[in-house]
Design a protein around this motif. Structure first.
Motif, mmCIF file in Angstrom:
data_model
loop_
_atom_site.group_PDB
_atom_site.id
_atom_site.type_symbol
_atom_site.label_atom_id
_atom_site.label_comp_id
_atom_site.label_asym_id
_atom_site.label_seq_id
_atom_site.Cartn_x
_atom_site.Cartn_y
_atom_site.Cartn_z
ATOM 1 N N ILE A 81 0.825 -1.208 0.000
ATOM 2 C CA ILE A 81 0.000 0.000 0.000
ATOM 3 C C ILE A 81 0.863 1.264 0.000
ATOM 4 O O ILE A 81 0.487 2.286 -0.566
ATOM 5 C CB ILE A 81 -0.964 -0.009 1.202
ATOM 6 C CG1 ILE A 81 -1.743 -1.339 1.252
ATOM 7 C CG2 ILE A 81 -1.904 1.165 1.140
ATOM 8 C CD1 ILE A 81 -2.523 -1.681 0.013
ATOM 9 N N LYS B 155 -6.316 0.998 -4.973
ATOM 10 C CA LYS B 155 -5.656 -0.290 -5.170
ATOM 11 C C LYS B 155 -6.539 -1.409 -4.624
ATOM 12 O O LYS B 155 -7.084 -1.301 -3.521
ATOM 13 C CB LYS B 155 -4.308 -0.298 -4.441
ATOM 14 C CG LYS B 155 -3.413 -1.513 -4.722
ATOM 15 C CD LYS B 155 -2.097 -1.362 -3.993
ATOM 16 C CE LYS B 155 -1.130 -2.500 -4.288
ATOM 17 N NZ LYS B 155 -0.629 -2.481 -5.668
ATOM 18 N N SER C 194 -6.935 -4.934 -2.955
ATOM 19 C CA SER C 194 -6.066 -5.685 -2.062
ATOM 20 C C SER C 194 -6.856 -6.747 -1.306
ATOM 21 O O SER C 194 -8.065 -6.907 -1.505
ATOM 22 C CB SER C 194 -5.341 -4.750 -1.090
ATOM 23 O OG SER C 194 -4.268 -5.427 -0.454
ATOM 24 N N VAL D 85 -8.480 0.055 -1.468
ATOM 25 C CA VAL D 85 -7.864 1.097 -0.643
ATOM 26 C C VAL D 85 -7.667 2.340 -1.508
ATOM 27 O O VAL D 85 -7.126 2.248 -2.617
ATOM 28 C CB VAL D 85 -6.504 0.638 -0.081
ATOM 29 C CG1 VAL D 85 -5.911 1.720 0.820
ATOM 30 C CG2 VAL D 85 -6.641 -0.677 0.672
ATOM 31 N N ARG E 51 -5.895 6.078 -1.546
ATOM 32 C CA ARG E 51 -4.937 6.951 -0.834
ATOM 33 C C ARG E 51 -5.371 8.401 -1.027
ATOM 34 O O ARG E 51 -5.343 8.933 -2.148
ATOM 35 C CB ARG E 51 -3.512 6.749 -1.339
ATOM 36 C CG ARG E 51 -2.500 7.498 -0.473
ATOM 37 C CD ARG E 51 -1.072 7.060 -0.691
ATOM 38 N NE ARG E 51 -0.226 7.489 0.436
ATOM 39 C CZ ARG E 51 1.019 7.080 0.638
ATOM 40 N NH1 ARG E 51 1.587 6.224 -0.205
ATOM 41 N NH2 ARG E 51 1.702 7.512 1.682
#
Length: 377
Positions: A75, A84, A86, A101, A103
């Motif tokens: 990450i 992303k 995951s 996820v 960011r």
């Protein structure tokens, strides 16, 4: 099981939705014809209520390092503004959930787990955060999520965004997110817009506070032209994601399964520095050839007849059971039955002739490369 209702429940009732329990939530299964809803997303656009999904903020100086430890992916390598896919695994390498996820800053991440797993994932993140300088905040109960998916999705949403911010939308890459101003019920609201989805089409997911969810839904529906946007339920979402070869937790993914058998080896960053939960077990599974030379592997199956396989139906080779269907139904887009199944690795090569046991009758299928459907760009 406790019944939960999204902030849009009354809106769905007004639209005549048929409801079903999904992960403890009362969710719209369909509003009319699930086939029409499916085709609307492929040809125009569909609007979905995904408010049953979880939202967990992870913030603080150690946020990136913590998520490297808590999740299977790297990450910390993500750029701000990107998303992303995951996995969160247990110590044995079993999959607790697959998730996305986002960011949102150097020390700020949004983790979005699946509906039925949201509480479990939030609790696991809190437990794993003990030795890190991070805050884990589960905001699932206050947050709604609306998806607009299909080739006309961008054009529809642009009508609710100020002209000065159009480039934020048109320039948004797949698996990226940005704060955008939306005209919601006559007022401007800054909302997180992600170019992500679960349909195989271009599309967006919009995070909004529960209090503004109904106004946002109504604004999107009102701004669309006649026949341009169709409310869609879980039935069409399932057929769309199956055609796109996207796994569903509880079908293709589970605590008993492993990422390598599921074709998710690239999601597991065994080479990243330091330890992460499940690393030793996952390294051992990979070393043993899981999904490559041993065990079973997730494959696509194309029906050569007219009858569809369903979840848990046995897969046969020369009359012997070599696997099990995880998801299957007729493909509205392609016109033939499709299924995903775990089969013995010796039977996983594309072109392999297999049968699905349809309640005592062997129906011919062929192993094909996933996805079944890929949109033209």
């Amino acid at each position: 099981m406790t019944e939960n209702y999204t902030a849009l429940y009354e809106e769905h009732k007004k639209l005549g939705a048929s409801f079903t329990d999904f992960g403890g939530w009362q969710m719209p299964l369909k509003y009319g014809s699930e086939l029409a809803e499916h085709k609307a997303v492929r040809n125009a656009a569909g609007i979905f209520d995904l408010s049953h999904m979880g939202e967990v903020w992870v913030t603080g100086p150690d946020a990136a390092a913590f998520l490297d430890y808590a999740l299977a992916g790297k990450i910390s390598a993500m750029a701000v503004g990107k998303a992303k896919y995951s996995l969160i695994c247990n110590e044995e390498g079993g999959i607790i959930d697959d998730l996305i996820v986002y960011r949102r800053g150097n020390e700020k991440f949004l983790v979005v787990p699946n509906a039925g797993n949201a509480k479990v994932v939030a609790e696991a993140l809190v437990q794993r955060a003990a030795n890190f300088d991070v805050a884990v905040e589960d905001v699932s109960a206050e947050t709604s999520l609306i998806a607009v998916q299909g080739p006309k999705a961008e054009g529809i949403l642009l009508r609710l965004v100020p002209a000065a911010q159009h480039e934020l939308v048109t320039g948004l890459k797949y698996y990226a997110a940005v704060e955008v101003s939306f005209l919601v019920g006559g007022a401007e609201r800054s909302l997180l817009l992600a170019r992500t989805g679960y349909t195989g089409e271009d599309g967006f997911e919009i995070f909004v506070e529960n209090d503004d969810a109904t106004a946002l839904w109504q604004s999107i529906v009102a701004i669309a032209d006649e026949g341009e946007l169709t409310p869609c339920g879980l039935a069409s979402r399932d057929s769309l994601r199956l055609e796109a070869g996207m796994p569903l937790y509880g079908n293709e993914l589970s605590l008993e399964g492993d990422p390598f058998a599921a074709g998710l080896g690239p999601v597991v960053a065994l080479s990243k520095e330091g330890d992460f939960v499940g690393k030793a077990a996952l390294a051992a599974k990979k070393e043993a050839g899981a999904g490559a030379t041993t065990g079973r592997k997730l494959v696509g199956l194309k029906g050569l007849g007219r009858r569809a396989g369903r979840g848990h139906y046995p897969v046969l080779k020369d009359g012997n059971v070599v696997g099990e269907v995880t998801s299957g139904q007729p493909s509205p887009t392609l016109g033939y039955p499709v299924a995903m199944a775990y089969v013995d690795v010796a039977c996983a090569e594309p072109g392999t002739a297999l049968d699905i046991d349809l309640r005592g009758k062997a129906e011919p299928f062929e192993v094909v490369t996933l996805p079944f459907y890929k949109r033209s760009k």
